[in-house]
Motif scaffolding. Structure first.
Motif, PDB file in Angstrom:
ATOM      1  N   LEU A  51     -45.892  19.691  57.768  1.00 16.58           N
ATOM      2  CA  LEU A  51     -44.551  19.294  59.081  1.00 16.58           C
ATOM      3  C   LEU A  51     -45.036  19.573  60.486  1.00 16.58           C
ATOM      4  O   LEU A  51     -44.965  21.154  60.432  1.00 16.58           O
ATOM      5  N   THR A  52     -45.335  18.792  61.276  1.00 18.57           N
ATOM      6  CA  THR A  52     -45.294  19.009  62.999  1.00 18.57           C
ATOM      7  C   THR A  52     -43.546  19.824  63.119  1.00 18.57           C
ATOM      8  O   THR A  52     -43.079  19.397  62.602  1.00 18.57           O
TER       9      THR A  52
ATOM     10  N   PHE B 229     -40.577  19.376  53.292  1.00 12.13           N
ATOM     11  CA  PHE B 229     -39.306  19.929  53.918  1.00 12.13           C
ATOM     12  C   PHE B 229     -38.769  20.948  53.109  1.00 12.13           C
ATOM     13  O   PHE B 229     -39.254  21.915  53.524  1.00 12.13           O
ATOM     14  N   GLY B 230     -38.979  20.482  51.702  1.00 14.38           N
ATOM     15  CA  GLY B 230     -38.308  21.482  50.987  1.00 14.38           C
ATOM     16  C   GLY B 230     -39.641  22.160  50.384  1.00 14.38           C
ATOM     17  O   GLY B 230     -38.946  23.610  50.023  1.00 14.38           O
ATOM     18  N   MET B 231     -40.563  21.854  49.901  1.00 14.74           N
ATOM     19  CA  MET B 231     -42.068  22.709  49.200  1.00 14.74           C
ATOM     20  C   MET B 231     -41.782  23.531  50.625  1.00 14.74           C
ATOM     21  O   MET B 231     -42.580  25.125  50.332  1.00 14.74           O
ATOM     22  N   GLU B 232     -42.119  23.551  52.250  1.00 12.47           N
ATOM     23  CA  GLU B 232     -42.851  24.376  52.644  1.00 12.47           C
ATOM     24  C   GLU B 232     -41.097  25.577  52.988  1.00 12.47           C
ATOM     25  O   GLU B 232     -41.080  26.693  53.021  1.00 12.47           O
ATOM     26  N   ARG B 233     -39.961  25.480  53.124  1.00 11.85           N
ATOM     27  CA  ARG B 233     -38.519  25.913  53.104  1.00 11.85           C
ATOM     28  C   ARG B 233     -38.583  26.698  51.906  1.00 11.85           C
ATOM     29  O   ARG B 233     -38.698  28.410  51.093  1.00 11.85           O
ATOM     30  N   ALA B 234     -39.865  26.713  50.142  1.00 16.37           N
ATOM     31  CA  ALA B 234     -39.721  27.480  49.381  1.00 16.37           C
ATOM     32  C   ALA B 234     -41.051  28.445  49.488  1.00 16.37           C
ATOM     33  O   ALA B 234     -41.000  28.718  48.543  1.00 16.37           O
ATOM     34  N   GLY B 235     -41.819  28.347  51.233  1.00 15.17           N
ATOM     35  CA  GLY B 235     -42.670  28.950  50.997  1.00 15.17           C
ATOM     36  C   GLY B 235     -44.060  28.106  50.293  1.00 15.17           C
ATOM     37  O   GLY B 235     -45.167  29.065  50.277  1.00 15.17           O
TER      38      GLY B 235
ATOM     39  N   ARG C  46     -51.686  16.077  46.102  1.00 15.42           N
ATOM     40  CA  ARG C  46     -51.933  15.968  45.425  1.00 15.42           C
ATOM     41  C   ARG C  46     -50.469  16.516  44.821  1.00 15.42           C
ATOM     42  O   ARG C  46     -49.780  16.368  43.929  1.00 15.42           O
ATOM     43  N   GLU C  47     -50.456  17.512  44.943  1.00 17.41           N
ATOM     44  CA  GLU C  47     -49.653  18.863  44.759  1.00 17.41           C
ATOM     45  C   GLU C  47     -47.672  18.069  44.913  1.00 17.41           C
ATOM     46  O   GLU C  47     -46.795  17.229  44.336  1.00 17.41           O
ATOM     47  N   LEU C  48     -47.823  17.237  46.274  1.00 13.58           N
ATOM     48  CA  LEU C  48     -46.958  16.917  46.917  1.00 13.58           C
ATOM     49  C   LEU C  48     -46.582  15.016  46.160  1.00 13.58           C
ATOM     50  O   LEU C  48     -45.284  14.613  46.019  1.00 13.58           O
ATOM     51  N   ALA C  49     -47.417  14.648  45.011  1.00 13.59           N
ATOM     52  CA  ALA C  49     -47.352  13.340  44.312  1.00 13.59           C
ATOM     53  C   ALA C  49     -47.265  13.589  43.128  1.00 13.59           C
ATOM     54  O   ALA C  49     -45.510  12.840  42.863  1.00 13.59           O
ATOM     55  N   ASP C  50     -47.437  14.609  42.677  1.00 11.59           N
ATOM     56  CA  ASP C  50     -46.443  15.054  41.782  1.00 11.59           C
ATOM     57  C   ASP C  50     -44.908  15.345  42.029  1.00 11.59           C
ATOM     58  O   ASP C  50     -44.247  14.881  41.099  1.00 11.59           O
TER      59      ASP C  50
END
Length: 156
Positions: A100-101, A46-52, A58-62
């Protein structure tokens, strides 16, 4: 040889705090049908999507500190529940992108509020989220998280 510490060691306290937090979040989120690990995935996404961003697994794991294999398993489970969508990256088919759906967005919003309330409770003894003691605590935790724990590294 180091002198035996009086009272609990820092490692023990970190372990206890991490477990206290995980259990509290699991209990708070249970009525929403989410676990702490699922919340970490959904809220981070959610936070990453809000940041565009449209992160890969892998990026989410990191970002989360979770093992990539665990993120992959969680992502499959969250996809089966209709909370996220997984799609192969067009430029690199080895990469799986996550979004996210609508159902996932609806699920994460109340979860964010619940966890925020818990965080307020956790940080109250330090003066709350905006207190200087909390800011120092966050700096200390960040320093500890950034410190390598490579057993093969020799102490200088």
């Amino acid at each position: 040889m180091a002198k035996a510490p009086e009272g609990p060691t820092p490692g023990y306290l970190v372990w206890r705090l991490a477990n206290k937090w995980r259990v509290a979040v699991d209990r708070a989120l249970a009525p929403l049908g989410l676990t702490h690990a699922q919340y970490v995935m959904l809220s981070s996404l959610f936070g990453m999507e809000r940041a565009g961003l449209r992160p890969s697994q892998r990026e989410l794991a990191d970002r989360t500190g979770l093992e990539p294999l665990y993120v992959s398993k969680l992502a499959r489970s969250l996809e089966a529940d209709g909370l996220i969508a997984r799609a192969r990256d067009l430029a690199d088919t080895r990469t799986v992108r996550l979004t996210l759906t609508e159902k996932g967005q609806e699920a994460v919003r109340p979860a964010l509020d619940l966890v925020q309330e818990l965080l307020d409770q956790l940080l109250a003894p330090l003066g709350g989220q905006d207190d200087a003691r909390t800011a120092a605590f966050v700096r200390d935790l960040t320093a500890l998280l950034d410190a390598p724990l490579d057993r093969s590294r020799k102490d200088s």
